[in-house]
Motif scaffolding. Structure first.
Motif, PDB file in Angstrom:
ATOM      1  N   SER A 109      -0.807 -34.913   7.548  1.00  0.00           N
ATOM      2  CA  SER A 109      -1.352 -33.558   7.453  1.00  0.00           C
ATOM      3  C   SER A 109      -2.872 -33.608   7.512  1.00  0.00           C
ATOM      4  CB  SER A 109      -0.914 -32.897   6.143  1.00  0.00           C
ATOM      5  OG  SER A 109       0.473 -32.721   6.122  1.00  0.00           O
ATOM      6  N   GLU A 110      -3.452 -34.623   6.913  1.00  0.00           N
ATOM      7  CA  GLU A 110      -4.911 -34.782   6.939  1.00  0.00           C
ATOM      8  C   GLU A 110      -5.404 -34.968   8.376  1.00  0.00           C
ATOM      9  OE1 GLU A 110      -8.404 -37.597   4.967  1.00  0.00           O
ATOM     10  OE2 GLU A 110      -6.302 -38.100   4.636  1.00  0.00           O
ATOM     11  N   GLN A 111      -4.694 -35.778   9.149  1.00  0.00           N
ATOM     12  CA  GLN A 111      -5.073 -35.963  10.549  1.00  0.00           C
ATOM     13  C   GLN A 111      -4.961 -34.655  11.314  1.00  0.00           C
ATOM     14  OE1 GLN A 111      -2.280 -39.256  11.080  1.00  0.00           O
ATOM     15  NE2 GLN A 111      -3.981 -40.543  11.783  1.00  0.00           N
ATOM     16  N   LEU A 112      -3.841 -33.959  11.154  1.00  0.00           N
ATOM     17  CA  LEU A 112      -3.631 -32.701  11.864  1.00  0.00           C
ATOM     18  C   LEU A 112      -4.700 -31.681  11.487  1.00  0.00           C
ATOM     19  CD1 LEU A 112      -2.066 -30.862  13.769  1.00  0.00           C
ATOM     20  CD2 LEU A 112      -0.503 -30.355  11.871  1.00  0.00           C
ATOM     21  N   THR A 113      -5.011 -31.576  10.206  1.00  0.00           N
ATOM     22  CA  THR A 113      -6.036 -30.642   9.753  1.00  0.00           C
ATOM     23  C   THR A 113      -7.381 -30.964  10.401  1.00  0.00           C
ATOM     24  OG1 THR A 113      -4.878 -30.327   7.657  1.00  0.00           O
ATOM     25  CG2 THR A 113      -7.202 -29.729   7.705  1.00  0.00           C
ATOM     26  N   GLY A 114      -7.698 -32.242  10.500  1.00  0.00           N
ATOM     27  CA  GLY A 114      -8.944 -32.658  11.151  1.00  0.00           C
ATOM     28  C   GLY A 114      -8.971 -32.293  12.623  1.00  0.00           C
ATOM     29  N   TRP A 115      -7.852 -32.514  13.308  1.00  0.00           N
ATOM     30  CA  TRP A 115      -7.780 -32.167  14.732  1.00  0.00           C
ATOM     31  C   TRP A 115      -7.951 -30.664  14.926  1.00  0.00           C
ATOM     32  CZ3 TRP A 115      -2.562 -35.150  15.166  1.00  0.00           C
ATOM     33  CH2 TRP A 115      -2.815 -36.525  15.099  1.00  0.00           C
ATOM     34  N   LEU A 116      -7.266 -29.870  14.109  1.00  0.00           N
ATOM     35  CA  LEU A 116      -7.354 -28.420  14.232  1.00  0.00           C
ATOM     36  C   LEU A 116      -8.787 -27.942  14.015  1.00  0.00           C
ATOM     37  CD1 LEU A 116      -4.072 -27.319  12.395  1.00  0.00           C
ATOM     38  CD2 LEU A 116      -4.477 -27.475  14.859  1.00  0.00           C
ATOM     39  N   ALA A 117      -9.466 -28.514  13.026  1.00  0.00           N
ATOM     40  CA  ALA A 117     -10.861 -28.147  12.777  1.00  0.00           C
ATOM     41  C   ALA A 117     -11.735 -28.535  13.975  1.00  0.00           C
ATOM     42  CB  ALA A 117     -11.358 -28.824  11.499  1.00  0.00           C
ATOM     43  N   GLU A 118     -11.493 -29.710  14.523  1.00  0.00           N
ATOM     44  CA  GLU A 118     -12.241 -30.190  15.687  1.00  0.00           C
ATOM     45  C   GLU A 118     -12.104 -29.231  16.866  1.00  0.00           C
ATOM     46  OE1 GLU A 118     -11.487 -33.866  18.794  1.00  0.00           O
ATOM     47  OE2 GLU A 118     -11.157 -34.265  16.663  1.00  0.00           O
ATOM     48  N   GLY A 120     -11.326 -26.016  16.600  1.00  0.00           N
ATOM     49  CA  GLY A 120     -11.584 -24.635  16.210  1.00  0.00           C
ATOM     50  C   GLY A 120     -10.324 -23.788  16.159  1.00  0.00           C
ATOM     51  N   ALA A 121      -9.187 -24.421  15.913  1.00  0.00           N
ATOM     52  CA  ALA A 121      -7.897 -23.722  15.865  1.00  0.00           C
ATOM     53  C   ALA A 121      -7.710 -23.024  14.521  1.00  0.00           C
ATOM     54  CB  ALA A 121      -6.757 -24.709  16.097  1.00  0.00           C
ATOM     55  N   VAL A 122      -6.905 -21.995  14.522  1.00  0.00           N
ATOM     56  CA  VAL A 122      -6.596 -21.251  13.305  1.00  0.00           C
ATOM     57  C   VAL A 122      -5.762 -22.124  12.377  1.00  0.00           C
ATOM     58  CG1 VAL A 122      -5.407 -19.207  12.395  1.00  0.00           C
ATOM     59  CG2 VAL A 122      -6.657 -19.075  14.553  1.00  0.00           C
ATOM     60  N   SER A 123      -6.121 -22.123  11.100  1.00  0.00           N
ATOM     61  CA  SER A 123      -5.387 -22.903  10.107  1.00  0.00           C
ATOM     62  C   SER A 123      -4.068 -22.235   9.752  1.00  0.00           C
ATOM     63  CB  SER A 123      -6.218 -23.061   8.834  1.00  0.00           C
ATOM     64  OG  SER A 123      -7.406 -23.747   9.110  1.00  0.00           O
ATOM     65  N   ALA A 124      -3.138 -23.031   9.230  1.00  0.00           N
ATOM     66  CA  ALA A 124      -1.859 -22.513   8.749  1.00  0.00           C
ATOM     67  C   ALA A 124      -2.097 -21.614   7.535  1.00  0.00           C
ATOM     68  CB  ALA A 124      -0.939 -23.668   8.389  1.00  0.00           C
ATOM     69  N   PRO A 125      -1.164 -20.715   7.230  1.00  0.00           N
ATOM     70  CA  PRO A 125      -1.342 -19.820   6.089  1.00  0.00           C
ATOM     71  C   PRO A 125      -1.081 -20.472   4.730  1.00  0.00           C
ATOM     72  CG  PRO A 125       0.738 -19.364   7.180  1.00  0.00           C
ATOM     73  CD  PRO A 125       0.024 -20.397   8.014  1.00  0.00           C
ATOM     74  N   VAL A 126      -0.694 -21.731   4.713  1.00  0.00           N
ATOM     75  CA  VAL A 126      -0.507 -22.461   3.453  1.00  0.00           C
ATOM     76  C   VAL A 126      -1.401 -23.698   3.464  1.00  0.00           C
ATOM     77  CG1 VAL A 126       1.853 -21.652   3.052  1.00  0.00           C
ATOM     78  CG2 VAL A 126       1.482 -23.731   4.337  1.00  0.00           C
ATOM     79  N   ARG A 157      -2.524 -30.165  23.522  1.00  0.00           N
ATOM     80  CA  ARG A 157      -1.921 -29.359  24.595  1.00  0.00           C
ATOM     81  C   ARG A 157      -1.589 -27.954  24.079  1.00  0.00           C
ATOM     82  NH1 ARG A 157       3.677 -31.222  26.916  1.00  0.00           N
ATOM     83  NH2 ARG A 157       4.446 -29.112  27.105  1.00  0.00           N
ATOM     84  N   LEU A 158      -1.026 -27.894  22.876  1.00  0.00           N
ATOM     85  CA  LEU A 158      -0.705 -26.601  22.278  1.00  0.00           C
ATOM     86  C   LEU A 158      -1.965 -25.754  22.110  1.00  0.00           C
ATOM     87  CD1 LEU A 158       1.189 -24.612  20.709  1.00  0.00           C
ATOM     88  CD2 LEU A 158       0.595 -25.908  18.655  1.00  0.00           C
ATOM     89  N   HIS A 159      -2.994 -26.332  21.554  1.00  0.00           N
ATOM     90  CA  HIS A 159      -4.193 -25.573  21.203  1.00  0.00           C
ATOM     91  C   HIS A 159      -5.170 -25.395  22.351  1.00  0.00           C
ATOM     92  CE1 HIS A 159      -2.964 -25.003  17.111  1.00  0.00           C
ATOM     93  NE2 HIS A 159      -2.573 -26.259  17.092  1.00  0.00           N
ATOM     94  N   SER A 160      -4.877 -25.997  23.485  1.00  0.00           N
ATOM     95  CA  SER A 160      -5.709 -25.779  24.667  1.00  0.00           C
ATOM     96  C   SER A 160      -5.053 -24.762  25.600  1.00  0.00           C
ATOM     97  CB  SER A 160      -5.932 -27.089  25.416  1.00  0.00           C
ATOM     98  OG  SER A 160      -4.709 -27.526  26.019  1.00  0.00           O
ATOM     99  N   GLY A 161      -3.931 -24.201  25.153  1.00  0.00           N
ATOM    100  CA  GLY A 161      -3.233 -23.203  25.961  1.00  0.00           C
ATOM    101  C   GLY A 161      -2.243 -23.821  26.944  1.00  0.00           C
ATOM    102  N   GLY A 162      -1.948 -25.127  26.762  1.00  0.00           N
ATOM    103  CA  GLY A 162      -1.073 -25.802  27.695  1.00  0.00           C
ATOM    104  C   GLY A 162       0.394 -25.754  27.333  1.00  0.00           C
ATOM    105  N   GLY A 163       0.786 -24.903  26.397  1.00  0.00           N
ATOM    106  CA  GLY A 163       2.198 -24.790  26.048  1.00  0.00           C
ATOM    107  C   GLY A 163       2.373 -24.569  24.571  1.00  0.00           C
ATOM    108  N   GLY A 164       3.504 -24.033  24.196  1.00  0.00           N
ATOM    109  CA  GLY A 164       3.826 -23.855  22.786  1.00  0.00           C
ATOM    110  C   GLY A 164       3.546 -22.449  22.288  1.00  0.00           C
ATOM    111  N   ALA A 165       3.918 -22.220  21.020  1.00  0.00           N
ATOM    112  CA  ALA A 165       3.853 -20.893  20.413  1.00  0.00           C
ATOM    113  C   ALA A 165       2.457 -20.534  19.934  1.00  0.00           C
ATOM    114  CB  ALA A 165       4.839 -20.810  19.243  1.00  0.00           C
ATOM    115  N   GLY A 166       1.609 -21.535  19.666  1.00  0.00           N
ATOM    116  CA  GLY A 166       0.242 -21.283  19.235  1.00  0.00           C
ATOM    117  C   GLY A 166       0.174 -20.742  17.924  1.00  0.00           C
TER     118      GLY A 166
END
Length: 166
Positions: A109-118, A120-126, A157-166
């Motif tokens: 989760s720490e890695q994922l949180t770091g990637w999302l911050a890198e 500029g993706a929206v954080s999860a609600p929890v 890929r998800l956060h660059s618009g390359g697929g997924g629910a976002g």
């Protein structure tokens, strides 16, 4: 955290990453999980299914429910859940309440949180709490260094618009 390098465990995690890619290809967020019994046999597997609009349709949660319905208390305790990403707090709680054994993940989760911050993706609600903060009695291992970059690429890929629910 204990890095995962055991080949049998990495093999199960590879399947989780394949399931995560299937989820992304189907318009979901890239998460996949496999439930393995105490002897190493795969019992069930699933991938994220939140594109349906139900944000609780995580594979770890589905496997906890499956285990509660199909396994005895002792079989659940001997089982391991392998997953592409460390359980969220909801899934950690379900895992603990059902009495499943270990959790082994490819990326934390720490890695994922770091990637999302890198990105500029929206954080999860929890809050992105580690499993140990939610379910301190559950043994946890991860990440798996040889698979972490693949997991990162799926989320990129998800956060660059390359697929997924976002």
């Amino acid at each position: 955290m204990t890095e995962v390098t055991d080949e049998a465990e990495v093999r199960h995690l590879r399947r989780c990453v394949e399931l995560a890619e299937e989820a992304l290809d189907a318009g979901d967020e890239p998460f996949g999980s496999v439930l393995v019994d105490g002897d190493g046999a795969v019992l069930a597997e699933d991938r994220n299914r939140i594109a349906s609009g139900d944000r609780t349709r995580h594979p770890e949660f589905a496997l906890a429910r499956w285990a509660a319905e199909h396994l005895t208390v002792s079989e659940r305790a001997a089982a391991t859940v392998y997953t592409s990403g460390e359980h969220c707090p909801m899934c950690s709680a379900a895992h603990a309440w059902v009495g499943l054994g270990r959790i082994v993940y490819a990326a934390s989760s720490e890695q994922l949180t770091g990637w999302l911050a890198e990105w500029g993706a929206v954080s999860a609600p929890v809050a992105p709490l580690p499993v140990a903060a939610v379910a301190p009695g559950v043994a946890v291992a991860g990440p798996a260094p040889e698979l972490t970059e693949q997991v990162r690429a799926l989320h990129a890929r998800l956060h660059s618009g390359g697929g997924g629910a976002g």
